[in-house]
Design an enzyme around this catalytic site. Structure first.
Site, PDB file in Angstrom:
ATOM      1  N   PRO A   1       0.838  -1.202   0.000  1.00  0.00           N
ATOM      2  CA  PRO A   1       0.000   0.000   0.000  1.00  0.00           C
ATOM      3  C   PRO A   1       0.874   1.254   0.000  1.00  0.00           C
ATOM      4  CG  PRO A   1      -0.118  -1.106   2.128  1.00  0.00           C
ATOM      5  CD  PRO A   1       0.689  -1.991   1.223  1.00  0.00           C
TER       6      PRO A   1
ATOM      7  N   GLY B   1       1.780   5.085   0.870  1.00  0.00           N
ATOM      8  CA  GLY B   1       1.461   6.038   1.935  1.00  0.00           C
ATOM      9  C   GLY B   1       1.177   5.388   3.271  1.00  0.00           C
TER      10      GLY B   1
ATOM     11  N   GLY C   1       3.675   3.930   5.058  1.00  0.00           N
ATOM     12  CA  GLY C   1       4.960   3.805   5.763  1.00  0.00           C
ATOM     13  C   GLY C   1       5.620   2.465   5.535  1.00  0.00           C
TER      14      GLY C   1
ATOM     15  N   ALA D   1      10.685   3.222  -1.934  1.00  0.00           N
ATOM     16  CA  ALA D   1      12.022   2.610  -1.946  1.00  0.00           C
ATOM     17  C   ALA D   1      12.001   1.316  -2.755  1.00  0.00           C
ATOM     18  CB  ALA D   1      12.490   2.324  -0.522  1.00  0.00           C
TER      19      ALA D   1
ATOM     20  N   ASP E   1      14.989   2.389   4.381  1.00  0.00           N
ATOM     21  CA  ASP E   1      14.034   1.776   3.444  1.00  0.00           C
ATOM     22  C   ASP E   1      14.747   1.142   2.257  1.00  0.00           C
ATOM     23  OD1 ASP E   1      12.295   3.024   5.133  1.00  0.00           O
ATOM     24  OD2 ASP E   1      11.047   3.899   3.564  1.00  0.00           O
TER      25      ASP E   1
HETATM   26  C1  MEV Z   1      10.074   7.130   8.867  1.00  0.00           C
HETATM   27  O1  MEV Z   1       9.643   5.957   8.188  1.00  0.00           O
HETATM   28  C2  MEV Z   1      11.146   6.801   9.852  1.00  0.00           C
HETATM   29  C3  MEV Z   1      11.735   8.000  10.575  1.00  0.00           C
HETATM   30  O2  MEV Z   1      12.693   7.498  11.496  1.00  0.00           O
HETATM   31  C4  MEV Z   1      12.389   8.964   9.615  1.00  0.00           C
HETATM   32  C5  MEV Z   1      13.616   8.399   8.938  1.00  0.00           C
HETATM   33  O3  MEV Z   1      14.239   7.465   9.450  1.00  0.00           O
HETATM   34  O4  MEV Z   1      13.973   8.934   7.868  1.00  0.00           O
HETATM   35  C6  MEV Z   1      10.679   8.742  11.355  1.00  0.00           C
END
Ligand code: MEV
Length: 318
Positions: free
Chosen positions: A101, A103, A105, A110, A152
């Site tokens: 999905p 958006g 996280g 990536a 990522d």
């Molecule tokens: C975002 O997925 C993770 C954070 O730690 C930001 C980052 O590592 O770039 C909040």
């Protein structure tokens, strides 16, 4: 000529936000992938389609991008940036199938970037080792987003369970068994840049309060590494819950995320927490032996699905 590559999405188990302050983080590649097919054509344009998102784009020979569709067209920037770094003479058709999905996280951008770069490398009859590929993909993310941690792109490239050391070194950890988790996400996505800036602001205001929170996160991640390797379900659950409390203390929780976290626990999850930047987005729930029950409960309220560890990082298909 045609090349096809796929790469996994990820979830962060421990250490989000703390990683910005050079603390370690633990993330895992999941069994949902981005698959990118790149085909050479005779023309001079690059046609990009992402049917799952209803997004299309055409990149002209002068670098101008036209896009259409109802989905989030920003995702096209990762692909065009990858093509800029690894150009192939002539036109191309690029087609992306996405099981991750967007958006939520889960590292969809990536995964698309890593798979696109890999397919382009193949068309260029070159090869890149995984460290170089992860670093090139990180460069794409930096150029598109302005800021990004290397997490990522490292997880998408290498697959498996990844321990990111505070200084950026990536270590693949062996996991003796499975790690079944449930992901649930709200349609509202937090803005990572703003959330990271918010934490920085609170740290500037209250350094002697916030620094120990970040240090506690570091201890949680270190201890979790041991618990994962020892398959200690109880400790792992406790640490997920402690990490959730620390993220809340940093100010990145929301009532919706909190509700999902407690819903999962009440349905039998041993541990549950925000995954990623917070402010919206996703939670993960760890419910050994009770995954289906927790999944069902979360699905009554939000989008939710089970995920497992993927040992497979990026790979060429065919
Ligand atoms: C975002 O997925 C993770 C954070 O730690 C930001 C980052 O590592 O770039 C909040």
């Amino acid at each position: 000529m045609r090349a096809v590559a796929s790469a996994p999405g990820k979830i962060i188990l421990f250490g989000e936000h703390a990683v910005v302050y050079h603390k370690p983080a633990l993330a895992m590649a999941v069994n949902r992938r981005a698959r990118v097919e790149v085909e050479e054509t005779g023309g001079d344009q690059i046609f990009i389609t992402l049917p799952d998102l209803d997004v299309e784009g055409v990149l002209g020979p002068g670098g101008e991008l036209e896009f259409s569709g109802t989905g989030k067209v920003g995702i096209l920037n990762y692909i065009t940036q990858a093509v800029k770094l690894l150009p192939v003479p002539g036109g191309l058709k690029i087609r992306v199938k996405l099981e991750i999905p967007i958006g939520a996280g889960m590292g969809s951008s990536a995964a698309i970037t890593v798979a696109t770069l890999t397919a382009l490398t193949q068309l260029r009859r070159e090869s890149l080792d995984k460290t170089a590929l992860a670093s090139l993909a990180h460069q794409v993310e930096l150029e598109v987003q302005g800021a990004a941690s290397p997490m990522d792109t490292a997880v998408s490239t290498h697959g498996g369970l990844v321990y990111l050391h505070g200084q950026g070194e990536v270590e693949n950890l062996e996991l003796p068994g499975e790690l079944p988790l449930v992901v649930a996400y709200t349609s509202y996505r937090g803005n990572t840049g703003e959330l990271v800036a918010g934490v920085r602001h609170r740290r500037d205001l209250y350094p002697r309060v916030v620094d120990p929170i970040l240090e506690a996160m570091e201890m949680v991640t270190q201890r979790a590494r041991k618990a994962l390797q020892e398959e200690d379900e109880e400790v792992l659950g406790d640490l997920l819950n402690i990490n959730q409390g620390l993220l809340d203390a940093l100010g990145v929780n929301t009532p919706e995320l909190s509700r999902m976290v407690y819903l999962a626990r009440s349905a039998g999850a041993r541990g549950s927490k925000i995954t990623g930047a917070g402010g919206g987005g996703s939670i993960i729930a760890y419910a050994p032996g009770k995954t289906q029950k927790v999944l069902k409960k979360l699905q009554e309220e939000e989008e939710a699905f089970p995920v497992g560890l993927s040992h497979q990082g990026v790979e060429l298909e065919d």
